[in-house]
Design an enzyme around this catalytic site. Structure first.
Site, PDB file in Angstrom:
ATOM      1  N   HIS A   1      -3.295  14.749   0.713  1.00  0.00           N
ATOM      2  CA  HIS A   1      -3.497  13.888  -0.468  1.00  0.00           C
ATOM      3  C   HIS A   1      -2.650  14.651  -1.862  1.00  0.00           C
ATOM      4  O   HIS A   1      -2.829  15.819  -1.905  1.00  0.00           O
ATOM      5  CB  HIS A   1      -5.155  14.221  -0.684  1.00  0.00           C
ATOM      6  CG  HIS A   1      -5.982  13.635   0.444  1.00  0.00           C
ATOM      7  ND1 HIS A   1      -5.910  12.401   0.822  1.00  0.00           N
ATOM      8  CD2 HIS A   1      -6.559  14.155   1.410  1.00  0.00           C
ATOM      9  CE1 HIS A   1      -6.574  11.970   1.753  1.00  0.00           C
ATOM     10  NE2 HIS A   1      -6.950  13.337   2.267  1.00  0.00           N
TER      11      HIS A   1
ATOM     12  N   ALA B   1      -7.013   5.407   0.911  1.00  0.00           N
ATOM     13  CA  ALA B   1      -8.543   4.982   0.854  1.00  0.00           C
ATOM     14  C   ALA B   1      -9.125   5.153   2.312  1.00  0.00           C
ATOM     15  O   ALA B   1     -10.336   5.394   2.268  1.00  0.00           O
ATOM     16  CB  ALA B   1      -8.696   3.602   0.046  1.00  0.00           C
TER      17      ALA B   1
ATOM     18  N   ARG C   1       1.597   3.115 -11.901  1.00  0.00           N
ATOM     19  CA  ARG C   1       0.375   3.394 -12.347  1.00  0.00           C
ATOM     20  C   ARG C   1      -0.247   4.694 -12.345  1.00  0.00           C
ATOM     21  O   ARG C   1      -0.145   5.416 -11.270  1.00  0.00           O
ATOM     22  CB  ARG C   1      -0.572   2.334 -11.818  1.00  0.00           C
ATOM     23  CG  ARG C   1      -0.251   0.794 -12.510  1.00  0.00           C
ATOM     24  CD  ARG C   1      -1.211  -0.345 -11.984  1.00  0.00           C
ATOM     25  NE  ARG C   1      -2.516   0.418 -12.006  1.00  0.00           N
ATOM     26  CZ  ARG C   1      -3.522   0.202 -10.929  1.00  0.00           C
ATOM     27  NH1 ARG C   1      -3.245  -0.671  -9.934  1.00  0.00           N
ATOM     28  NH2 ARG C   1      -4.702   0.805 -10.859  1.00  0.00           N
TER      29      ARG C   1
ATOM     30  N   SER D   1      -3.872  13.959  -4.824  1.00  0.00           N
ATOM     31  CA  SER D   1      -4.616  14.420  -5.961  1.00  0.00           C
ATOM     32  C   SER D   1      -5.644  15.613  -4.954  1.00  0.00           C
ATOM     33  O   SER D   1      -5.805  15.556  -3.757  1.00  0.00           O
ATOM     34  CB  SER D   1      -5.286  13.360  -6.452  1.00  0.00           C
ATOM     35  OG  SER D   1      -6.278  12.638  -5.730  1.00  0.00           O
TER      36      SER D   1
ATOM     37  N   GLU E   1      -3.137  16.736   7.201  1.00  0.00           N
ATOM     38  CA  GLU E   1      -3.880  15.631   6.289  1.00  0.00           C
ATOM     39  C   GLU E   1      -3.315  15.829   4.689  1.00  0.00           C
ATOM     40  O   GLU E   1      -3.584  17.170   4.614  1.00  0.00           O
ATOM     41  CB  GLU E   1      -5.339  15.722   6.257  1.00  0.00           C
ATOM     42  CG  GLU E   1      -5.851  14.721   5.307  1.00  0.00           C
ATOM     43  CD  GLU E   1      -7.434  14.682   5.323  1.00  0.00           C
ATOM     44  OE1 GLU E   1      -7.970  15.604   6.185  1.00  0.00           O
ATOM     45  OE2 GLU E   1      -8.154  13.981   4.525  1.00  0.00           O
TER      46      GLU E   1
ATOM     47  N   ASN F   1      -1.035  10.953   5.160  1.00  0.00           N
ATOM     48  CA  ASN F   1      -2.118  10.437   3.846  1.00  0.00           C
ATOM     49  C   ASN F   1      -2.692   9.074   4.019  1.00  0.00           C
ATOM     50  O   ASN F   1      -1.872   8.225   3.633  1.00  0.00           O
ATOM     51  CB  ASN F   1      -1.179  10.459   2.543  1.00  0.00           C
ATOM     52  CG  ASN F   1      -2.070  10.259   1.302  1.00  0.00           C
ATOM     53  OD1 ASN F   1      -3.226   9.914   1.284  1.00  0.00           O
ATOM     54  ND2 ASN F   1      -1.426  10.622   0.141  1.00  0.00           N
TER      55      ASN F   1
ATOM     56  N   ARG G   1     -12.691  14.544  -7.970  1.00  0.00           N
ATOM     57  CA  ARG G   1     -13.009  13.177  -8.406  1.00  0.00           C
ATOM     58  C   ARG G   1     -14.146  12.645  -7.971  1.00  0.00           C
ATOM     59  O   ARG G   1     -15.088  13.258  -7.479  1.00  0.00           O
ATOM     60  CB  ARG G   1     -11.579  12.210  -7.833  1.00  0.00           C
ATOM     61  CG  ARG G   1     -10.518  12.901  -8.184  1.00  0.00           C
ATOM     62  CD  ARG G   1      -9.110  12.164  -7.387  1.00  0.00           C
ATOM     63  NE  ARG G   1      -9.339  10.740  -8.161  1.00  0.00           N
ATOM     64  CZ  ARG G   1      -8.393   9.953  -7.363  1.00  0.00           C
ATOM     65  NH1 ARG G   1      -7.439  10.129  -6.321  1.00  0.00           N
ATOM     66  NH2 ARG G   1      -8.381   8.423  -7.955  1.00  0.00           N
TER      67      ARG G   1
ATOM     68  N   PRO H   1      -2.664   2.939   2.233  1.00  0.00           N
ATOM     69  CA  PRO H   1      -2.822   1.583   1.359  1.00  0.00           C
ATOM     70  C   PRO H   1      -2.402   2.198  -0.071  1.00  0.00           C
ATOM     71  O   PRO H   1      -3.049   3.123  -0.598  1.00  0.00           O
ATOM     72  CB  PRO H   1      -4.141   1.024   1.620  1.00  0.00           C
ATOM     73  CG  PRO H   1      -5.026   1.917   2.113  1.00  0.00           C
ATOM     74  CD  PRO H   1      -3.866   2.628   3.223  1.00  0.00           C
ATOM     75  N   ASN H   2      -1.744   1.324  -0.760  1.00  0.00           N
ATOM     76  CA  ASN H   2      -1.375   1.432  -2.211  1.00  0.00           C
ATOM     77  C   ASN H   2      -0.476   2.415  -2.485  1.00  0.00           C
ATOM     78  O   ASN H   2       0.186   2.629  -3.657  1.00  0.00           O
ATOM     79  CB  ASN H   2      -2.596   1.579  -2.930  1.00  0.00           C
ATOM     80  CG  ASN H   2      -3.416   0.196  -2.953  1.00  0.00           C
ATOM     81  OD1 ASN H   2      -3.099  -0.868  -3.033  1.00  0.00           O
ATOM     82  ND2 ASN H   2      -4.691   0.521  -2.497  1.00  0.00           N
TER      83      ASN H   2
ATOM     84  N   TYR I   1      -1.536  10.796  -9.778  1.00  0.00           N
ATOM     85  CA  TYR I   1      -0.540  10.680  -8.613  1.00  0.00           C
ATOM     86  C   TYR I   1       0.650  11.059  -9.033  1.00  0.00           C
ATOM     87  O   TYR I   1       1.686  11.272  -8.170  1.00  0.00           O
ATOM     88  CB  TYR I   1      -0.465   9.200  -8.188  1.00  0.00           C
ATOM     89  CG  TYR I   1      -1.987   8.903  -7.423  1.00  0.00           C
ATOM     90  CD1 TYR I   1      -2.660   9.579  -6.666  1.00  0.00           C
ATOM     91  CD2 TYR I   1      -2.672   7.774  -7.920  1.00  0.00           C
ATOM     92  CE1 TYR I   1      -4.023   9.202  -6.170  1.00  0.00           C
ATOM     93  CE2 TYR I   1      -3.794   7.336  -7.599  1.00  0.00           C
ATOM     94  CZ  TYR I   1      -4.527   8.161  -6.778  1.00  0.00           C
ATOM     95  OH  TYR I   1      -5.749   7.692  -6.441  1.00  0.00           O
TER      96      TYR I   1
HETATM   97  O1  CA2 Z   1      -4.615  11.694  -3.532  1.00  0.00           O
HETATM   98  C1  CA2 Z   1      -4.478  10.983  -2.421  1.00  0.00           C
HETATM   99  O2  CA2 Z   1      -3.293  11.015  -2.136  1.00  0.00           O
HETATM  100  C2  CA2 Z   1      -5.208   9.678  -2.217  1.00  0.00           C
HETATM  101  O3  CA2 Z   1      -5.186   9.763  -0.777  1.00  0.00           O
HETATM  102  C3  CA2 Z   1      -4.800   8.485  -2.716  1.00  0.00           C
HETATM  103  C4  CA2 Z   1      -5.543   7.292  -2.381  1.00  0.00           C
HETATM  104  C5  CA2 Z   1      -7.014   7.520  -2.730  1.00  0.00           C
HETATM  105  O4  CA2 Z   1      -7.805   6.501  -2.186  1.00  0.00           O
HETATM  106  C6  CA2 Z   1      -7.591   9.065  -2.032  1.00  0.00           C
HETATM  107  O5  CA2 Z   1      -8.694   9.194  -2.357  1.00  0.00           O
HETATM  108  C7  CA2 Z   1      -6.780  10.122  -2.465  1.00  0.00           C
HETATM  109  C8  CA2 Z   1      -5.091   6.158  -3.284  1.00  0.00           C
HETATM  110  C9  CA2 Z   1      -3.784   6.030  -3.326  1.00  0.00           C
HETATM  111  C10 CA2 Z   1      -3.301   4.737  -4.272  1.00  0.00           C
HETATM  112  O6  CA2 Z   1      -2.284   4.839  -4.876  1.00  0.00           O
HETATM  113  C11 CA2 Z   1      -1.604   4.329  -6.147  1.00  0.00           C
HETATM  114  C12 CA2 Z   1      -0.665   4.708  -6.720  1.00  0.00           C
HETATM  115  C13 CA2 Z   1      -0.182   4.084  -8.016  1.00  0.00           C
HETATM  116  C14 CA2 Z   1      -0.939   3.172  -8.550  1.00  0.00           C
HETATM  117  C15 CA2 Z   1      -2.285   3.005  -7.697  1.00  0.00           C
HETATM  118  C16 CA2 Z   1      -2.725   3.347  -6.466  1.00  0.00           C
END
Ligand code: CA2
Length: 147
Positions: free
Chosen positions: A101, A78, A19, A103, A99, A75, A108, A11-12, A24
């Site tokens: 990520h 969340a 953003r 970040s 797996e 990936n 964090r 998701p997202n 990211y």
């Molecule tokens: O670091 C990563 O790839 C994460 O999987 C990204 C997830 C986060 O919940 C994990 O803890 C770590 C969130 C992805 C959200 O991506 C966005 C990108 C641009 C704007 C808002 C959210």
């Protein structure tokens, strides 16, 4: 036939590049897919690239990889920290799982420090930004005897 790698995004991640570039990066998911497609061709791998905001759709994609894909790069975003259904689906997949990520989640918030997926993963890549996807493909090629 080229072994297929499924890259599954949670998701997202469709908002990448729009953003939070300091966390990211500036690349969009489309940019990442393009780079992965080029690299997969060079490595002699086939590629399926998928994103969904829905847990069940991610489970369906993992199930659909069974018997079709040689490896999964995921990936879970969340859902990494909350889903039991995703690691359960991965447990039924026979090939290697990486797996990923963007970040470094350990730098964090504490709620991001636990992953339900890591126990099923053959490797975990984090903190490398968009390049992590290419590193994952290179590792997958090696695990499959292609790199
Ligand atoms: O670091 C990563 O790839 C994460 O999987 C990204 C997830 C986060 O919940 C994990 O803890 C770590 C969130 C992805 C959200 O991506 C966005 C990108 C641009 C704007 C808002 C959210």
């Amino acid at each position: 036939m080229a072994p297929r790698i499924d890259i599954i995004n949670g998701p997202n991640l469709n908002l990448l590049g729009e953003r939070e570039p300091e966390i990211y990066g500036r690349e969009t998911l489309g940019d990442i897919e393009k780079a992965c497609t080029a690299l997969a061709t060079r490595l002699g791998l086939g590629l399926h690239f998928f994103q969904s905001n829905h847990e069940g759709a991610l489970v369906d994609a993992i199930q659909a990889a069974r018997g079709q894909a040689a490896g999964i790069v995921i990936n879970p975003a969340a859902y990494t920290h909350s889903s039991v259904a995703i690691p359960d689906a991965l447990a039924a997949f026979e090939g290697p799982v990486i797996e990923l990520h963007l970040s470094n989640v350990h730098r964090r918030e504490a709620f991001r420090h636990h992953s339900h997926v890591s126990a099923r993963a053959d490797a975990v890549i984090m903190g490398c930004g968009a390049q992590g996807y290419e590193l994952a493909l290179m590792r997958m090629a090696r695990l499959l005897g292609r790199g």
